[in-house]
Design a protein around this motif. Sequence first.
Motif, PDB file in Angstrom:
ATOM      1  N   PRO A 122       0.826  -1.206   0.000  1.00 27.75           N
ATOM      2  CA  PRO A 122       0.000   0.000   0.000  1.00 27.75           C
ATOM      3  C   PRO A 122       0.861   1.256   0.000  1.00 27.75           C
ATOM      4  N   ALA A 123       0.309   2.328  -0.533  1.00 32.21           N
ATOM      5  CA  ALA A 123       1.078   3.557  -0.699  1.00 32.21           C
ATOM      6  C   ALA A 123       1.537   4.124   0.642  1.00 32.21           C
ATOM      7  N   TRP A 124       0.727   3.997   1.686  1.00 33.75           N
ATOM      8  CA  TRP A 124       1.098   4.582   2.961  1.00 33.75           C
ATOM      9  C   TRP A 124       2.293   3.884   3.585  1.00 33.75           C
ATOM     10  N   SER A 125       2.549   2.614   3.207  1.00 31.05           N
ATOM     11  CA  SER A 125       3.695   1.926   3.793  1.00 31.05           C
ATOM     12  C   SER A 125       5.004   2.304   3.108  1.00 31.05           C
ATOM     13  N   LEU A 126       4.932   3.010   1.992  1.00 27.77           N
ATOM     14  CA  LEU A 126       6.131   3.403   1.268  1.00 27.77           C
ATOM     15  C   LEU A 126       6.650   4.771   1.705  1.00 27.77           C
ATOM     16  N   GLU A 127       5.938   5.445   2.615  1.00 27.76           N
ATOM     17  CA  GLU A 127       6.348   6.774   3.040  1.00 27.76           C
ATOM     18  C   GLU A 127       7.677   6.686   3.788  1.00 27.76           C
ATOM     19  N   PRO A 128       8.677   7.476   3.368  1.00 28.77           N
ATOM     20  CA  PRO A 128       9.960   7.436   4.064  1.00 28.77           C
ATOM     21  C   PRO A 128       9.877   8.030   5.464  1.00 28.77           C
ATOM     22  N   GLN A 129       9.040   9.034   5.662  1.00 25.51           N
ATOM     23  CA  GLN A 129       8.864   9.613   6.980  1.00 25.51           C
ATOM     24  C   GLN A 129       7.406  10.006   7.132  1.00 25.51           C
ATOM     25  N   ARG A 130       6.994  10.118   8.345  1.00 31.58           N
ATOM     26  CA  ARG A 130       5.579  10.392   8.617  1.00 31.58           C
ATOM     27  C   ARG A 130       5.201  11.772   8.076  1.00 31.58           C
ATOM     28  N   GLY A 131       4.114  11.810   7.337  1.00 28.98           N
ATOM     29  CA  GLY A 131       3.603  13.065   6.806  1.00 28.98           C
ATOM     30  C   GLY A 131       4.105  13.395   5.419  1.00 28.98           C
ATOM     31  N   ALA A 132       5.176  12.777   5.005  1.00 28.44           N
ATOM     32  CA  ALA A 132       5.702  13.060   3.666  1.00 28.44           C
ATOM     33  C   ALA A 132       5.087  12.083   2.672  1.00 28.44           C
ATOM     34  N   PRO A 133       4.655  12.572   1.523  1.00 30.55           N
ATOM     35  CA  PRO A 133       4.067  11.659   0.543  1.00 30.55           C
ATOM     36  C   PRO A 133       5.130  10.758  -0.079  1.00 30.55           C
ATOM     37  N   ALA A 134       4.698   9.620  -0.532  1.00 30.33           N
ATOM     38  CA  ALA A 134       5.609   8.694  -1.193  1.00 30.33           C
ATOM     39  C   ALA A 134       6.053   9.306  -2.521  1.00 30.33           C
ATOM     40  N   PRO A 135       7.270   9.021  -2.943  1.00 34.09           N
ATOM     41  CA  PRO A 135       7.732   9.593  -4.208  1.00 34.09           C
ATOM     42  C   PRO A 135       6.875   9.094  -5.363  1.00 34.09           C
ATOM     43  N   GLY A 136       6.520  10.026  -6.224  1.00 35.80           N
ATOM     44  CA  GLY A 136       5.731   9.679  -7.407  1.00 35.80           C
ATOM     45  C   GLY A 136       4.246   9.612  -7.127  1.00 35.80           C
ATOM     46  N   MET A 137       3.822   9.930  -5.916  1.00 33.97           N
ATOM     47  CA  MET A 137       2.397   9.914  -5.591  1.00 33.97           C
ATOM     48  C   MET A 137       1.802  11.264  -5.892  1.00 33.97           C
ATOM     49  N   PRO A 138       0.684  11.302  -6.598  1.00 36.98           N
ATOM     50  CA  PRO A 138       0.094  12.624  -6.889  1.00 36.98           C
ATOM     51  C   PRO A 138      -0.537  13.205  -5.633  1.00 36.98           C
ATOM     52  N   LEU A 139      -0.397  14.521  -5.502  1.00 35.67           N
ATOM     53  CA  LEU A 139      -0.980  15.216  -4.379  1.00 35.67           C
ATOM     54  C   LEU A 139      -2.328  15.795  -4.801  1.00 35.67           C
ATOM     55  N   PRO A 140      -3.230  16.013  -3.853  1.00 34.54           N
ATOM     56  CA  PRO A 140      -4.507  16.627  -4.206  1.00 34.54           C
ATOM     57  C   PRO A 140      -4.295  18.081  -4.598  1.00 34.54           C
ATOM     58  N   PRO A 141      -5.189  18.620  -5.416  1.00 37.82           N
ATOM     59  CA  PRO A 141      -5.004  20.026  -5.845  1.00 37.82           C
ATOM     60  C   PRO A 141      -5.126  20.991  -4.654  1.00 37.82           C
ATOM     61  N   ARG A 142      -4.341  22.044  -4.718  1.00 40.16           N
ATOM     62  CA  ARG A 142      -4.364  23.033  -3.634  1.00 40.16           C
ATOM     63  C   ARG A 142      -5.549  23.967  -3.800  1.00 40.16           C
ATOM     64  N   ARG A 143      -6.108  24.332  -2.666  1.00 43.02           N
ATOM     65  CA  ARG A 143      -7.203  25.309  -2.684  1.00 43.02           C
ATOM     66  C   ARG A 143      -6.623  26.718  -2.639  1.00 43.02           C
ATOM     67  N   PRO A 144      -7.293  27.614  -3.320  1.00 45.43           N
ATOM     68  CA  PRO A 144      -6.782  29.003  -3.252  1.00 45.43           C
ATOM     69  C   PRO A 144      -6.956  29.552  -1.848  1.00 45.43           C
ATOM     70  N   ALA A 145      -5.986  30.381  -1.438  1.00 40.24           N
ATOM     71  CA  ALA A 145      -6.006  30.941  -0.085  1.00 40.24           C
ATOM     72  C   ALA A 145      -6.979  32.071   0.057  1.00 40.24           C
TER      73      ALA A 145
END
Length: 140
Positions: free
Chosen positions: A117-140
């Motif tokens: 699973p993707a969450w087990s590939l995280e090198p450190q807590r809170g950091a996304p796995a390499p090559g994983m798409p992030l959700p789009p950012r909301r405008p501030a």
Amino acid sequence: MFFLLRMAFWLALILLILPIGVTSDGGRQIGAWQAFTAVQAAINDARGFCQRQPDACAVGGEMLDHMAEKAQASAKWVYDAIGAHKADAGTAPAAPQPSAAKEGSASHDLTPQDLAPAWSLEPQRGAPAPGMPLPPRRPA
């Protein structure tokens, strides 16, 4: 659940010690010893139930046997489920074996890293796995 059983025990003990049937005009009070002997008489009467009603006693015995069988089957199911879960947790993932293409089956060449699973590939807590798409950012 256990709390309710403890509460019922202590309440029954208190009720056993307290006098029953207190009247304001000085009527007869039933003490703990009298209540105890009444309970003993009721138990002795209940013991003779099978002699007075043999059919009802036979049906009750069959029902108890059926309930015991159901309880054993349920306990076996729980034991098997827990045992299978522990067996799965205790084994290490097997190394990928070369897949031979068979007729009617799809072959794949997935590595254990692909299957994890993707969450087990995280090198450190809170950091996304390499090559994983992030959700789009909301405008501030």
